[in-house]
Write a protein that holds these residues in place. Structure first.
Motif, PDB file in Angstrom:
ATOM      1  N   ARG A   1      19.455   6.250 -26.984  1.00  0.00           N
ATOM      2  CA  ARG A   1      19.827   4.926 -27.505  1.00  0.00           C
ATOM      3  C   ARG A   1      20.682   5.059 -28.756  1.00  0.00           C
ATOM      4  O   ARG A   1      21.658   4.318 -28.935  1.00  0.00           O
ATOM      5  CB  ARG A   1      18.547   4.142 -27.817  1.00  0.00           C
ATOM      6  CG  ARG A   1      18.784   2.710 -28.095  1.00  0.00           C
ATOM      7  CD  ARG A   1      19.255   1.999 -26.807  1.00  0.00           C
ATOM      8  NE  ARG A   1      19.535   0.608 -27.115  1.00  0.00           N
ATOM      9  CZ  ARG A   1      20.749   0.130 -27.312  1.00  0.00           C
ATOM     10  NH1 ARG A   1      21.811   0.893 -27.200  1.00  0.00           N
ATOM     11  NH2 ARG A   1      20.921  -1.147 -27.604  1.00  0.00           N
ATOM     12  N   HIS A   2      20.357   6.023 -29.612  1.00  0.00           N
ATOM     13  CA  HIS A   2      21.127   6.253 -30.842  1.00  0.00           C
ATOM     14  C   HIS A   2      22.574   6.655 -30.517  1.00  0.00           C
ATOM     15  O   HIS A   2      23.492   6.346 -31.270  1.00  0.00           O
ATOM     16  CB  HIS A   2      20.449   7.324 -31.691  1.00  0.00           C
ATOM     17  CG  HIS A   2      21.132   7.595 -32.987  1.00  0.00           C
ATOM     18  ND1 HIS A   2      21.106   6.704 -34.045  1.00  0.00           N
ATOM     19  CD2 HIS A   2      21.883   8.649 -33.402  1.00  0.00           C
ATOM     20  CE1 HIS A   2      21.821   7.198 -35.040  1.00  0.00           C
ATOM     21  NE2 HIS A   2      22.297   8.379 -34.682  1.00  0.00           N
ATOM     22  N   GLN A   3      22.758   7.337 -29.387  1.00  0.00           N
ATOM     23  CA  GLN A   3      24.106   7.744 -28.973  1.00  0.00           C
ATOM     24  C   GLN A   3      24.903   6.584 -28.394  1.00  0.00           C
ATOM     25  O   GLN A   3      26.071   6.741 -28.051  1.00  0.00           O
ATOM     26  CB  GLN A   3      24.025   8.864 -27.934  1.00  0.00           C
ATOM     27  CG  GLN A   3      23.479  10.156 -28.473  1.00  0.00           C
ATOM     28  CD  GLN A   3      23.239  11.181 -27.361  1.00  0.00           C
ATOM     29  OE1 GLN A   3      23.471  10.920 -26.188  1.00  0.00           O
ATOM     30  NE2 GLN A   3      22.765  12.349 -27.745  1.00  0.00           N
ATOM     31  N   GLY A   4      24.253   5.433 -28.273  1.00  0.00           N
ATOM     32  CA  GLY A   4      24.954   4.262 -27.765  1.00  0.00           C
ATOM     33  C   GLY A   4      24.815   4.073 -26.268  1.00  0.00           C
ATOM     34  O   GLY A   4      25.449   3.187 -25.698  1.00  0.00           O
ATOM     35  N   ASP A   5      24.012   4.894 -25.622  1.00  0.00           N
ATOM     36  CA  ASP A   5      23.813   4.779 -24.182  1.00  0.00           C
ATOM     37  C   ASP A   5      22.535   3.990 -23.889  1.00  0.00           C
ATOM     38  O   ASP A   5      21.606   3.983 -24.698  1.00  0.00           O
ATOM     39  CB  ASP A   5      23.697   6.174 -23.556  1.00  0.00           C
ATOM     40  CG  ASP A   5      24.981   6.978 -23.700  1.00  0.00           C
ATOM     41  OD1 ASP A   5      26.067   6.374 -23.615  1.00  0.00           O
ATOM     42  OD2 ASP A   5      24.895   8.202 -23.906  1.00  0.00           O
ATOM     43  N   PRO A   6      22.476   3.353 -22.721  1.00  0.00           N
ATOM     44  CA  PRO A   6      21.237   2.663 -22.365  1.00  0.00           C
ATOM     45  C   PRO A   6      20.124   3.686 -22.093  1.00  0.00           C
ATOM     46  O   PRO A   6      20.358   4.724 -21.476  1.00  0.00           O
ATOM     47  CB  PRO A   6      21.594   1.880 -21.098  1.00  0.00           C
ATOM     48  CG  PRO A   6      22.880   2.426 -20.617  1.00  0.00           C
ATOM     49  CD  PRO A   6      23.521   3.188 -21.738  1.00  0.00           C
ATOM     50  N   ALA A   7      18.934   3.387 -22.581  1.00  0.00           N
ATOM     51  CA  ALA A   7      17.809   4.308 -22.440  1.00  0.00           C
ATOM     52  C   ALA A   7      17.019   4.075 -21.156  1.00  0.00           C
ATOM     53  O   ALA A   7      16.246   4.937 -20.743  1.00  0.00           O
ATOM     54  CB  ALA A   7      16.881   4.190 -23.642  1.00  0.00           C
ATOM     55  N   CYS A   8      17.209   2.922 -20.522  1.00  0.00           N
ATOM     56  CA  CYS A   8      16.381   2.583 -19.354  1.00  0.00           C
ATOM     57  C   CYS A   8      16.480   3.588 -18.197  1.00  0.00           C
ATOM     58  O   CYS A   8      15.457   3.868 -17.572  1.00  0.00           O
ATOM     59  CB  CYS A   8      16.694   1.167 -18.885  1.00  0.00           C
ATOM     60  SG  CYS A   8      16.138  -0.071 -20.089  1.00  0.00           S
ATOM     61  N   PRO A   9      17.648   4.152 -17.879  1.00  0.00           N
ATOM     62  CA  PRO A   9      17.665   5.164 -16.811  1.00  0.00           C
ATOM     63  C   PRO A   9      16.767   6.366 -17.131  1.00  0.00           C
ATOM     64  O   PRO A   9      16.058   6.862 -16.255  1.00  0.00           O
ATOM     65  CB  PRO A   9      19.136   5.574 -16.722  1.00  0.00           C
ATOM     66  CG  PRO A   9      19.886   4.379 -17.223  1.00  0.00           C
ATOM     67  CD  PRO A   9      19.020   3.799 -18.313  1.00  0.00           C
TER      68      PRO A   9
ATOM     69  N   SER B   1       7.674  13.584 -27.936  1.00  0.00           N
ATOM     70  CA  SER B   1       8.899  14.292 -27.553  1.00  0.00           C
ATOM     71  C   SER B   1       9.741  13.436 -26.602  1.00  0.00           C
ATOM     72  O   SER B   1      10.969  13.358 -26.733  1.00  0.00           O
ATOM     73  CB  SER B   1       8.545  15.627 -26.897  1.00  0.00           C
ATOM     74  OG  SER B   1       9.688  16.262 -26.411  1.00  0.00           O
ATOM     75  N   GLU B   2       9.096  12.796 -25.654  1.00  0.00           N
ATOM     76  CA  GLU B   2       9.819  11.920 -24.729  1.00  0.00           C
ATOM     77  C   GLU B   2      10.375  10.708 -25.463  1.00  0.00           C
ATOM     78  O   GLU B   2      11.498  10.267 -25.192  1.00  0.00           O
ATOM     79  CB  GLU B   2       8.897  11.484 -23.587  1.00  0.00           C
ATOM     80  CG  GLU B   2       8.544  12.626 -22.651  1.00  0.00           C
ATOM     81  CD  GLU B   2       7.395  12.309 -21.710  1.00  0.00           C
ATOM     82  OE1 GLU B   2       7.388  12.885 -20.600  1.00  0.00           O
ATOM     83  OE2 GLU B   2       6.504  11.510 -22.067  1.00  0.00           O
ATOM     84  N   ILE B   3       9.615  10.188 -26.414  1.00  0.00           N
ATOM     85  CA  ILE B   3      10.085   9.051 -27.202  1.00  0.00           C
ATOM     86  C   ILE B   3      11.299   9.469 -28.034  1.00  0.00           C
ATOM     87  O   ILE B   3      12.259   8.696 -28.167  1.00  0.00           O
ATOM     88  CB  ILE B   3       8.946   8.482 -28.076  1.00  0.00           C
ATOM     89  CG1 ILE B   3       7.831   7.912 -27.181  1.00  0.00           C
ATOM     90  CG2 ILE B   3       9.465   7.415 -29.041  1.00  0.00           C
ATOM     91  CD1 ILE B   3       6.540   7.589 -27.891  1.00  0.00           C
ATOM     92  N   GLN B   4      11.283  10.700 -28.542  1.00  0.00           N
ATOM     93  CA  GLN B   4      12.454  11.216 -29.269  1.00  0.00           C
ATOM     94  C   GLN B   4      13.680  11.202 -28.355  1.00  0.00           C
ATOM     95  O   GLN B   4      14.774  10.823 -28.771  1.00  0.00           O
ATOM     96  CB  GLN B   4      12.224  12.659 -29.731  1.00  0.00           C
ATOM     97  CG  GLN B   4      11.406  12.814 -30.972  1.00  0.00           C
ATOM     98  CD  GLN B   4      11.174  14.278 -31.294  1.00  0.00           C
ATOM     99  OE1 GLN B   4      10.864  15.083 -30.416  1.00  0.00           O
ATOM    100  NE2 GLN B   4      11.313  14.615 -32.559  1.00  0.00           N
ATOM    101  N   GLN B   5      13.497  11.637 -27.108  1.00  0.00           N
ATOM    102  CA  GLN B   5      14.606  11.649 -26.151  1.00  0.00           C
ATOM    103  C   GLN B   5      15.135  10.236 -25.921  1.00  0.00           C
ATOM    104  O   GLN B   5      16.354  10.016 -25.918  1.00  0.00           O
ATOM    105  CB  GLN B   5      14.153  12.222 -24.809  1.00  0.00           C
ATOM    106  CG  GLN B   5      13.830  13.688 -24.799  1.00  0.00           C
ATOM    107  CD  GLN B   5      13.276  14.093 -23.442  1.00  0.00           C
ATOM    108  OE1 GLN B   5      13.825  13.742 -22.401  1.00  0.00           O
ATOM    109  NE2 GLN B   5      12.171  14.825 -23.445  1.00  0.00           N
ATOM    110  N   ILE B   6      14.225   9.296 -25.716  1.00  0.00           N
ATOM    111  CA  ILE B   6      14.608   7.910 -25.450  1.00  0.00           C
ATOM    112  C   ILE B   6      15.391   7.348 -26.635  1.00  0.00           C
ATOM    113  O   ILE B   6      16.467   6.766 -26.463  1.00  0.00           O
ATOM    114  CB  ILE B   6      13.351   7.050 -25.156  1.00  0.00           C
ATOM    115  CG1 ILE B   6      12.694   7.506 -23.846  1.00  0.00           C
ATOM    116  CG2 ILE B   6      13.709   5.567 -25.113  1.00  0.00           C
ATOM    117  CD1 ILE B   6      11.272   6.999 -23.652  1.00  0.00           C
ATOM    118  N   LEU B   7      14.855   7.540 -27.842  1.00  0.00           N
ATOM    119  CA  LEU B   7      15.531   7.030 -29.037  1.00  0.00           C
ATOM    120  C   LEU B   7      16.857   7.751 -29.260  1.00  0.00           C
ATOM    121  O   LEU B   7      17.826   7.144 -29.727  1.00  0.00           O
ATOM    122  CB  LEU B   7      14.623   7.156 -30.256  1.00  0.00           C
ATOM    123  CG  LEU B   7      13.361   6.273 -30.237  1.00  0.00           C
ATOM    124  CD1 LEU B   7      12.464   6.595 -31.430  1.00  0.00           C
ATOM    125  CD2 LEU B   7      13.717   4.802 -30.191  1.00  0.00           C
ATOM    126  N   GLY B   8      16.911   9.031 -28.924  1.00  0.00           N
ATOM    127  CA  GLY B   8      18.150   9.794 -29.072  1.00  0.00           C
ATOM    128  C   GLY B   8      19.260   9.267 -28.165  1.00  0.00           C
ATOM    129  O   GLY B   8      20.412   9.126 -28.591  1.00  0.00           O
TER     130      GLY B   8
END
Length: 152
Positions: A83-91, A74-81
């Motif tokens: 990133r898919h929106q074009g935002d950096p996932a690191c925060p 579920s957390e990985i889905q959030q991270i990929l989501g």
């Protein structure tokens, strides 16, 4: 997703079994990742074969690395989501990681408290005589704490 004819073999695309082999992940796991929309095949043949780009290998490897850090699917889905929106996932990753660390700190505190309690029982019971085998009690030591809740 495009359908491919059976006669046209896609160049540089991987079948699900090849993806599984390259990533050391079971085919069923890859199908499960698909249901969670963590990965998706680029194409399907007319007979339903899934074909993936080489990028799917990188994505599955990313999922495995994230899981090794104890991120849930579920957390990985959030991270990929994100990133898919074009935002950096690191925060988001930092935030999730900080929450995990806080949860581990709380869990360690509970474990330390439990250890102290168990050591106290061990010390209290060290010289206690054995139960009479004719007794109805299964083990008087455990029966003694039945009404008390140890830290969980």
């Amino acid at each position: 997703m495009r359908r491919l004819s059976e006669n046209r073999s896609p160049e540089k695309l991987l079948k699900i079994g090849e993806l599984a082999e390259q990533t050391d992940v079971a085919v069923g796991t890859i199908r499960y990742y698909e249901t969670l929309e963590l990965i998706e095949p680029t194409h399907r043949s007319e007979s339903g074969y899934r074909y993936y780009t080489p990028d799917a290998v990188r994505r599955v490897q990313f999922i495995k690395k994230a899981q090794s850090l104890q991120f849930s699917l579920s957390e990985i889905q959030q991270i990929l989501g994100v990133r898919h929106q074009g935002d950096p996932a690191c925060p988001l990753v930092r935030d999730l990681l900080n929450r995990k660390i806080a949860e581990l700190d709380a869990q360690l505190d509970r474990i330390k408290t439990l250890k102290v309690e168990l050591e106290a029982y061990r010390d209290r019971w060290s010289d206690r005589p054995l139960d009479n085998p004719a007794s109805q009690e299964l083990c008087s030591l455990i029966e003694e704490v039945a009404g008390h809740a140890l830290s969980s």
